[in-house]
Design an enzyme around this catalytic site. Sequence first.
Site, PDB file in Angstrom:
ATOM      1  N   GLU A 152      10.516  -4.563   4.541  1.00  0.00           N
ATOM      2  CA  GLU A 152      10.639  -5.951   4.091  1.00  0.00           C
ATOM      3  C   GLU A 152      10.360  -6.071   2.592  1.00  0.00           C
ATOM      4  O   GLU A 152      11.091  -6.719   1.846  1.00  0.00           O
ATOM      5  CB  GLU A 152       9.631  -6.845   4.841  1.00  0.00           C
ATOM      6  CG  GLU A 152       9.931  -7.058   6.307  1.00  0.00           C
ATOM      7  CD  GLU A 152       9.258  -6.036   7.206  1.00  0.00           C
ATOM      8  OE1 GLU A 152       8.998  -4.899   6.743  1.00  0.00           O
ATOM      9  OE2 GLU A 152       9.009  -6.377   8.372  1.00  0.00           O
TER      10      GLU A 152
ATOM     11  N   LYS B 234       9.597  -0.649  14.095  1.00  0.00           N
ATOM     12  CA  LYS B 234      10.198  -0.341  12.787  1.00  0.00           C
ATOM     13  C   LYS B 234      11.329   0.671  12.960  1.00  0.00           C
ATOM     14  O   LYS B 234      12.412   0.536  12.389  1.00  0.00           O
ATOM     15  CB  LYS B 234       9.150   0.278  11.850  1.00  0.00           C
ATOM     16  CG  LYS B 234       8.082  -0.677  11.361  1.00  0.00           C
ATOM     17  CD  LYS B 234       7.145   0.041  10.396  1.00  0.00           C
ATOM     18  CE  LYS B 234       5.925  -0.788  10.064  1.00  0.00           C
ATOM     19  NZ  LYS B 234       4.945  -0.075   9.249  1.00  0.00           N
TER      20      LYS B 234
ATOM     21  N   GLU C 178      -4.768  -6.464  14.744  1.00  0.00           N
ATOM     22  CA  GLU C 178      -4.240  -5.159  14.332  1.00  0.00           C
ATOM     23  C   GLU C 178      -5.356  -4.103  14.371  1.00  0.00           C
ATOM     24  O   GLU C 178      -5.101  -2.931  14.599  1.00  0.00           O
ATOM     25  CB  GLU C 178      -3.622  -5.234  12.919  1.00  0.00           C
ATOM     26  CG  GLU C 178      -2.696  -4.068  12.612  1.00  0.00           C
ATOM     27  CD  GLU C 178      -1.878  -4.240  11.333  1.00  0.00           C
ATOM     28  OE1 GLU C 178      -0.724  -3.819  11.298  1.00  0.00           O
ATOM     29  OE2 GLU C 178      -2.399  -4.797  10.355  1.00  0.00           O
TER      30      GLU C 178
ATOM     31  N   GLY D 294      -4.795  -1.603   4.864  1.00  0.00           N
ATOM     32  CA  GLY D 294      -4.007  -2.743   4.374  1.00  0.00           C
ATOM     33  C   GLY D 294      -4.687  -4.071   4.644  1.00  0.00           C
ATOM     34  O   GLY D 294      -4.783  -4.935   3.770  1.00  0.00           O
ATOM     35  N   ARG D 295      -5.201  -4.262   5.860  1.00  0.00           N
ATOM     36  CA  ARG D 295      -5.802  -5.562   6.217  1.00  0.00           C
ATOM     37  C   ARG D 295      -7.202  -5.733   5.642  1.00  0.00           C
ATOM     38  O   ARG D 295      -7.839  -6.762   5.861  1.00  0.00           O
ATOM     39  CB  ARG D 295      -5.791  -5.756   7.737  1.00  0.00           C
ATOM     40  CG  ARG D 295      -6.406  -4.623   8.523  1.00  0.00           C
ATOM     41  CD  ARG D 295      -6.046  -4.726  10.003  1.00  0.00           C
ATOM     42  NE  ARG D 295      -6.484  -3.554  10.769  1.00  0.00           N
ATOM     43  CZ  ARG D 295      -5.782  -2.436  10.902  1.00  0.00           C
ATOM     44  NH1 ARG D 295      -4.617  -2.313  10.293  1.00  0.00           N
ATOM     45  NH2 ARG D 295      -6.233  -1.431  11.624  1.00  0.00           N
TER      46      ARG D 295
ATOM     47  N   LYS E 292       0.844  -1.206   0.000  1.00  0.00           N
ATOM     48  CA  LYS E 292       0.000   0.000   0.000  1.00  0.00           C
ATOM     49  C   LYS E 292       0.877   1.253   0.000  1.00  0.00           C
ATOM     50  O   LYS E 292       0.687   2.151  -0.795  1.00  0.00           O
ATOM     51  CB  LYS E 292      -0.915  -0.031   1.227  1.00  0.00           C
ATOM     52  CG  LYS E 292      -1.774   1.210   1.349  1.00  0.00           C
ATOM     53  CD  LYS E 292      -2.727   1.119   2.526  1.00  0.00           C
ATOM     54  CE  LYS E 292      -3.355   2.481   2.769  1.00  0.00           C
ATOM     55  NZ  LYS E 292      -4.311   2.497   3.870  1.00  0.00           N
TER      56      LYS E 292
ATOM     57  N   HIS F  92      -5.622 -33.085  17.387  1.00  0.00           N
ATOM     58  CA  HIS F  92      -4.526 -33.956  17.841  1.00  0.00           C
ATOM     59  C   HIS F  92      -3.354 -33.130  18.351  1.00  0.00           C
ATOM     60  O   HIS F  92      -2.242 -33.632  18.445  1.00  0.00           O
ATOM     61  CB  HIS F  92      -4.107 -34.882  16.695  1.00  0.00           C
ATOM     62  CG  HIS F  92      -5.238 -35.749  16.249  1.00  0.00           C
ATOM     63  ND1 HIS F  92      -5.510 -36.963  16.838  1.00  0.00           N
ATOM     64  CD2 HIS F  92      -6.209 -35.540  15.325  1.00  0.00           C
ATOM     65  CE1 HIS F  92      -6.598 -37.477  16.270  1.00  0.00           C
ATOM     66  NE2 HIS F  92      -7.042 -36.628  15.352  1.00  0.00           N
TER      67      HIS F  92
END
Length: 523
Positions: free
Chosen positions: A212, A489, A349, A263-264, A206, A380
């Site tokens: 990253e 950050k 978030e 963004g999400r 965005k 399990h």
Amino acid sequence: MFMPLRCDQTTPWPLLQTHFAEQGRHLDMRRAFEQDADRFAHFSQSAPHVFADLSKNLWDRDSEALLLDLARATGLEAHRNAMFAGEAINTTENRAVLHTLLRRPANVALPGDVPETAQRLADVHATLNAMLAFAEEVRSDTAITDVVNIGIGGSDLGPHMAVRALEEFRIPSKRFHFVSNVDGHELHHVLQGLKAESTLFIIASKTFTTAETMMNARSALAWFAAQGGQDVAGHFVALSTNLEATRALGITTTFGFWDWVGGRYSLWSAIGLPMAIAIGEQGFREFLAGGHAMDEHFRTAPLAQNLPVRLGLLDVWYRNFYGFTSRCVAPYHASMCRYAAYLQQLEMESNGKRVALDGSTLTCATSPAIWGEPGTNGQHAFFQMLHQGADVLPLEIVAVRKASHPLPGHQQKVLANALAQTQALMVGKASDDGHRHFPGNRPSTLILLDALTPATLGALIALQEHRVFVSGSLWGINSFDQWGVELGKVLAKDLETRWDSGELAGLDGSTAGLLQMLRTPAV
Ligand code: F6P
């Protein structure tokens, strides 16, 4: 601009506290079913493409009625309408919150739409059409065998989850890869199996500033050049709101979106390109239509029959009255293996905040931790704790009625297991031997889809977005910013500089000690 009232400052709040102390916390679901013959019917809720059984939860009609009063008292409906209309309800960033516009059909106007809406909707459809046409081109380009999405957070989790979930609908002639981590092992591993001439890189960000993604994009460009790749425009496409930055990196094939898409919440925008390539234009439009159908349900259904509202109220009830700190999500469909990771960002978030919209500090807890794995695998592993652990952890299952594989017998088994878990959690099993005693009365919700398709997945994801809106709205927080990710950050950048210089002044003892250790080469 409408601002909801914090639920802990409304009149129904103390009433709910009293109700919880006197009745709510003593509720035994087994007895509640005996006393209320219509409990299953009452706590069943249909919504577009989705059915939910809310009856195996620790509430009754009285607690639900009080929770509905609470929602009304906070102004949930007005807040919801303000979001759909495009008001700047993300107040800390002064932005509208309009992911719902991304799935709104062209030319549909809603009551109260802000004046910019028609233009925004026209822009949405122009970009959507261009993005889908590009996706179709890629689908028919037999030279491209591998699509690599480079992005992180909302620029990774949504497309990754959806491409995996809809693998039965996926074009078989292409492979899809997702690289998010700045840890070079991930990109290196993916690149090892690729050839420059048959790979399309999608750089999704965005902001186009995320460290990253920028690092991985640069490394991919360098790899492409080193492999003799010439045509960057033909092999790199960028998805961003920051088209200037995409050009600065030398990427000219771009699809944009807007600052009013979080963004999400961006899977519905150009960020959905990997999914559009995977399932095609028609599939992507069905996904949008599924989301839109859920939007209409959330926007128009009365609160008491509104599935996102009922789920969101249950979330507040569990978090603030029962004090449950997490929710386990278990999709009983192996292709939904990224679903829990997707929901983690969506909810944690959005609602991992402790300050209300007006800047005051909340007196109540907010987002639970969201975690999980597909069933039956989880049974399990960690389900032991759900059944007999010292903490009560609500479980939310997604089950799918119709399988899309031909193997006989499996689907009945997977569905029987999903149902058995909710049954066992509630019914329990008495034993004199404490080790074999199941206390029961443990809550679960079962969400049922007829099949896992683009449309049902769209409805399910929109449902989850809206339930997060509901709890965030009741808490009176801004579910649409994420300032909490910033400090780490900044400190990572500072540590990178110190790495080179060796400067330790001003660091705490642990960080200084570790940095010093890490700066000496590993043997
Ligand atoms: O750091 C958090 C965050 O901003 C998320 O909200 C977002 O989804 C992710 O990083 C990626 O951001 P971008 O799409 O701008 O690269």
